[in-house]
Design a protein around this motif. Structure first.
Motif, PDB file in Angstrom:
ATOM      1  N   GLN A 309       0.824  -1.206   0.000  1.00  0.00           N
ATOM      2  CA  GLN A 309       0.000   0.000   0.000  1.00  0.00           C
ATOM      3  C   GLN A 309       0.860   1.258   0.000  1.00  0.00           C
ATOM      4  O   GLN A 309       0.579   2.222  -0.727  1.00  0.00           O
ATOM      5  N   CYS A 310       1.901   1.280   0.813  1.00  0.00           N
ATOM      6  CA  CYS A 310       2.765   2.454   0.864  1.00  0.00           C
ATOM      7  C   CYS A 310       3.457   2.672  -0.482  1.00  0.00           C
ATOM      8  O   CYS A 310       3.572   3.814  -0.946  1.00  0.00           O
ATOM      9  N   ASP A 311       3.903   1.604  -1.120  1.00  0.00           N
ATOM     10  CA  ASP A 311       4.513   1.731  -2.453  1.00  0.00           C
ATOM     11  C   ASP A 311       3.516   2.304  -3.449  1.00  0.00           C
ATOM     12  O   ASP A 311       3.862   3.152  -4.282  1.00  0.00           O
ATOM     13  N   ARG A 312       2.282   1.830  -3.372  1.00  0.00           N
ATOM     14  CA  ARG A 312       1.239   2.318  -4.283  1.00  0.00           C
ATOM     15  C   ARG A 312       1.019   3.818  -4.105  1.00  0.00           C
ATOM     16  O   ARG A 312       0.922   4.574  -5.072  1.00  0.00           O
ATOM     17  N   VAL A 313       0.960   4.254  -2.846  1.00  0.00           N
ATOM     18  CA  VAL A 313       0.742   5.672  -2.559  1.00  0.00           C
ATOM     19  C   VAL A 313       1.959   6.502  -2.962  1.00  0.00           C
ATOM     20  O   VAL A 313       1.815   7.620  -3.482  1.00  0.00           O
ATOM     21  N   ASN A 314       3.147   5.968  -2.769  1.00  0.00           N
ATOM     22  CA  ASN A 314       4.346   6.705  -3.173  1.00  0.00           C
ATOM     23  C   ASN A 314       4.409   6.920  -4.685  1.00  0.00           C
ATOM     24  O   ASN A 314       4.953   7.925  -5.157  1.00  0.00           O
ATOM     25  N   GLN A 315       3.851   5.994  -5.456  1.00  0.00           N
ATOM     26  CA  GLN A 315       3.779   6.179  -6.909  1.00  0.00           C
ATOM     27  C   GLN A 315       2.859   7.345  -7.252  1.00  0.00           C
ATOM     28  O   GLN A 315       3.155   8.135  -8.160  1.00  0.00           O
ATOM     29  N   ARG A 316       1.763   7.464  -6.547  1.00  0.00           N
ATOM     30  CA  ARG A 316       0.870   8.606  -6.763  1.00  0.00           C
ATOM     31  C   ARG A 316       1.557   9.912  -6.357  1.00  0.00           C
ATOM     32  O   ARG A 316       1.455  10.932  -7.046  1.00  0.00           O
ATOM     33  N   LYS A 317       2.254   9.859  -5.240  1.00  0.00           N
ATOM     34  CA  LYS A 317       2.948  11.042  -4.749  1.00  0.00           C
ATOM     35  C   LYS A 317       3.955  11.556  -5.767  1.00  0.00           C
ATOM     36  O   LYS A 317       4.163  12.778  -5.881  1.00  0.00           O
ATOM     37  N   ALA A 318       4.589  10.661  -6.513  1.00  0.00           N
ATOM     38  CA  ALA A 318       5.563  11.074  -7.523  1.00  0.00           C
ATOM     39  C   ALA A 318       4.928  11.965  -8.590  1.00  0.00           C
ATOM     40  O   ALA A 318       5.611  12.788  -9.203  1.00  0.00           O
ATOM     41  N   GLU A 319       3.629  11.815  -8.804  1.00  0.00           N
ATOM     42  CA  GLU A 319       2.925  12.691  -9.747  1.00  0.00           C
ATOM     43  C   GLU A 319       2.683  14.074  -9.143  1.00  0.00           C
ATOM     44  O   GLU A 319       2.572  15.064  -9.863  1.00  0.00           O
ATOM     45  N   VAL A 320       2.588  14.134  -7.821  1.00  0.00           N
ATOM     46  CA  VAL A 320       2.342  15.387  -7.129  1.00  0.00           C
ATOM     47  C   VAL A 320       3.637  16.197  -6.999  1.00  0.00           C
ATOM     48  O   VAL A 320       3.621  17.430  -7.035  1.00  0.00           O
ATOM     49  N   PHE A 321       4.753  15.503  -6.861  1.00  0.00           N
ATOM     50  CA  PHE A 321       6.072  16.143  -6.777  1.00  0.00           C
ATOM     51  C   PHE A 321       6.948  15.612  -7.919  1.00  0.00           C
ATOM     52  O   PHE A 321       7.890  14.846  -7.695  1.00  0.00           O
ATOM     53  N   PRO A 322       6.684  16.009  -9.151  1.00  0.00           N
ATOM     54  CA  PRO A 322       7.352  15.406 -10.298  1.00  0.00           C
ATOM     55  C   PRO A 322       8.700  16.030 -10.665  1.00  0.00           C
ATOM     56  O   PRO A 322       9.453  15.447 -11.448  1.00  0.00           O
ATOM     57  N   VAL A 323       9.002  17.213 -10.124  1.00  0.00           N
ATOM     58  CA  VAL A 323      10.212  17.929 -10.539  1.00  0.00           C
ATOM     59  C   VAL A 323      11.371  17.557  -9.624  1.00  0.00           C
ATOM     60  O   VAL A 323      11.314  17.784  -8.410  1.00  0.00           O
ATOM     61  N   GLU A 324      12.428  17.002 -10.183  1.00  0.00           N
ATOM     62  CA  GLU A 324      13.548  16.523  -9.384  1.00  0.00           C
ATOM     63  C   GLU A 324      14.768  17.428  -9.449  1.00  0.00           C
ATOM     64  O   GLU A 324      15.584  17.442  -8.536  1.00  0.00           O
ATOM     65  N   ARG A 325      14.944  18.194 -10.536  1.00  0.00           N
ATOM     66  CA  ARG A 325      16.149  19.012 -10.677  1.00  0.00           C
ATOM     67  C   ARG A 325      16.061  20.273  -9.804  1.00  0.00           C
ATOM     68  O   ARG A 325      14.982  20.781  -9.504  1.00  0.00           O
ATOM     69  N   GLY A 326      17.243  20.789  -9.418  1.00  0.00           N
ATOM     70  CA  GLY A 326      17.290  22.010  -8.627  1.00  0.00           C
ATOM     71  C   GLY A 326      16.458  21.922  -7.365  1.00  0.00           C
ATOM     72  O   GLY A 326      16.519  20.944  -6.619  1.00  0.00           O
ATOM     73  N   ASN A 327      15.663  22.954  -7.115  1.00  0.00           N
ATOM     74  CA  ASN A 327      14.764  22.985  -5.962  1.00  0.00           C
ATOM     75  C   ASN A 327      13.375  22.461  -6.309  1.00  0.00           C
ATOM     76  O   ASN A 327      12.412  22.735  -5.592  1.00  0.00           O
TER      77      ASN A 327
END
Length: 378
Positions: A309-327
């Motif tokens: 379940q936590c892995d599933r939710v973390n995949q959704r979270k990646a869509e909410v915080f999609p920008v990895e470069r810089g800040n």
């Protein structure tokens, strides 16, 4: 021998855990919709993979259920939980209690909480534990506890001393803590804005005396209100916002409410309601002690000891915080959670979680009837 055993809990158990941040509250039954006390924690930590485990009782120690980090392979540090007699405990990290006291072996809060869950039955038991454990404790935290008699308290605890704040002495029947201690150094620590957010969001529920677990998991942990700015971004229509001083944060890994019992009820009716993973993207599950009390998808079952379940939710979270470069990691795509089409994760999950709460309370009623029959047979 007793002293050596007590020292062992402070000095052993494998790995050192990072301290939590978190936003939390303890609520008297007089403010809740059904008279049961509540204890809530929105967990913030850099350990993003969390799981729930049932630890069986053995050798005179009590059975309990608690939140653990996935990397903690031996279940040494519990970050919130409750046991078979209705004692429950949580913590928020404090940053204004110890100062520079020279103690090096820190971040032992989770180990202390596991130790308490295996041994404590009451709030008083936990206070006795704090008095008798050898010092320094290796902690700097606000420990929140409730028990089956409806008692509750925060213990603002440093390496050598603690200050107790009793729920019974609270003027309005609720206590709140973030990441500083009221008894600590003034204006030090963190979480001041989050505490203001919490007070503002809870105010109408305190006045109405209608607080439920859903108020925490579905409102506070999914609301992007900033009291310092005096603005609620939740349904602002903004596509992007900066992740700063909201209750749900990029490092939030669970929203957990432990719902106690009305005095006289079977303590096994104590219920943990948990949105595991980044709370705005998470479903709610009900958890109890016992063999069938924890849904398998909440436990560490993958090769990495992750919760499915936590892995599933973390995949959704990646869509909410999609920008990895810089800040970029500080920027939140709010449209993935709330949008005009009604397809955001918060919007769709609210409907799903409403049903989960309904099923959970139906199960509590079933268990209440079952336990009552058991008492009559005895």
């Amino acid at each position: 021998m007793k002293k050596r055993i007590l020292m062992a809990i402070v000095a052993v158990l494998g790995i050192v855990m990072a301290g939590d941040a978190c936003t939390s509250a303890i609520v008297s039954g007089k403010l809740t919709a059904n008279g049961r006390p509540l204890m809530w924690k929105n967990r913030d930590t850099n350990d993003l993979n969390n799981r729930v485990e049932r630890i069986k009782g053995h050798d005179g120690l009590m059975e309990f259920v608690a939140l653990f980090d996935a990397r903690d392979l031996n279940d040494t540090a519990a970050w919130m939980g409750f046991n078979e007699v209705g004692f429950a405990i949580m913590n928020t990290a404090s940053y204004n209690l110890n100062g520079d006291d020279g103690v090096k072996n820190m971040d032992r809060e989770g180990e202390l909480m596991r130790y308490a869950l295996e041994r404590c039955k009451t709030v008083d038991d936990f206070e006795s534990l704090l008095k008798t454990l050898p010092k320094p404790l290796g902690v700097e935290a606000n420990f929140g506890v409730i028990d089956a008699a409806g008692n509750g308290a925060y213990f603002e605890t440093g390496n050598y001393k603690y200050v107790k704040f009793d729920l019974a002495e609270s003027q309005d029947g609720i206590l709140m803590r973030t990441n500083y201690s009221y008894s600590g150094v003034k204006d030090k620590g963190m979480g001041y804005v989050r505490e203001k957010n919490e007070k503002a969001l809870l105010k109408p529920h305190i006045e109405a005396q209608d607080i439920t677990p859903a108020v925490f998991t579905e409102e506070l942990s999914r609301t992007f209100y900033n009291a310092q700015l005096g603005k609620d971004f939740t349904r602002s229509g903004d596509e992007w916002i900066v992740d700063q001083d909201f209750i749900p944060r990029r490092i939030s890994t669970a929203s957990i409410v432990i719902e106690g019992i009305v005095p006289g009820e079977d303590p096994r009716l104590t219920t943990m309601w948990i949105a595991l993973g980044y709370p705005p993207c998470a479903e709610v599950y009900a958890v109890w002690v016992g063999e069938d009390g924890v849904a398998p998808e909440l436990t560490g079952t993958t090769a990495e000891n992750h919760s499915v379940q936590c892995d599933r939710v973390n995949q959704r979270k990646a869509e909410v915080f999609p920008v990895e470069r810089g800040n970029g990691k500080q920027y939140l795509n709010l449209s993935k959670l709330y949008n005009n089409e009604g397809t955001g994760y918060c919007q769709t999950l609210t409907l799903k979680n409403r049903k989960a709460y309904k099923r959970g309370y139906e199960e509590i009623a079933r268990r209440r009837a079952l336990y009552s029959k058991g008492k009559k047979k005895r």
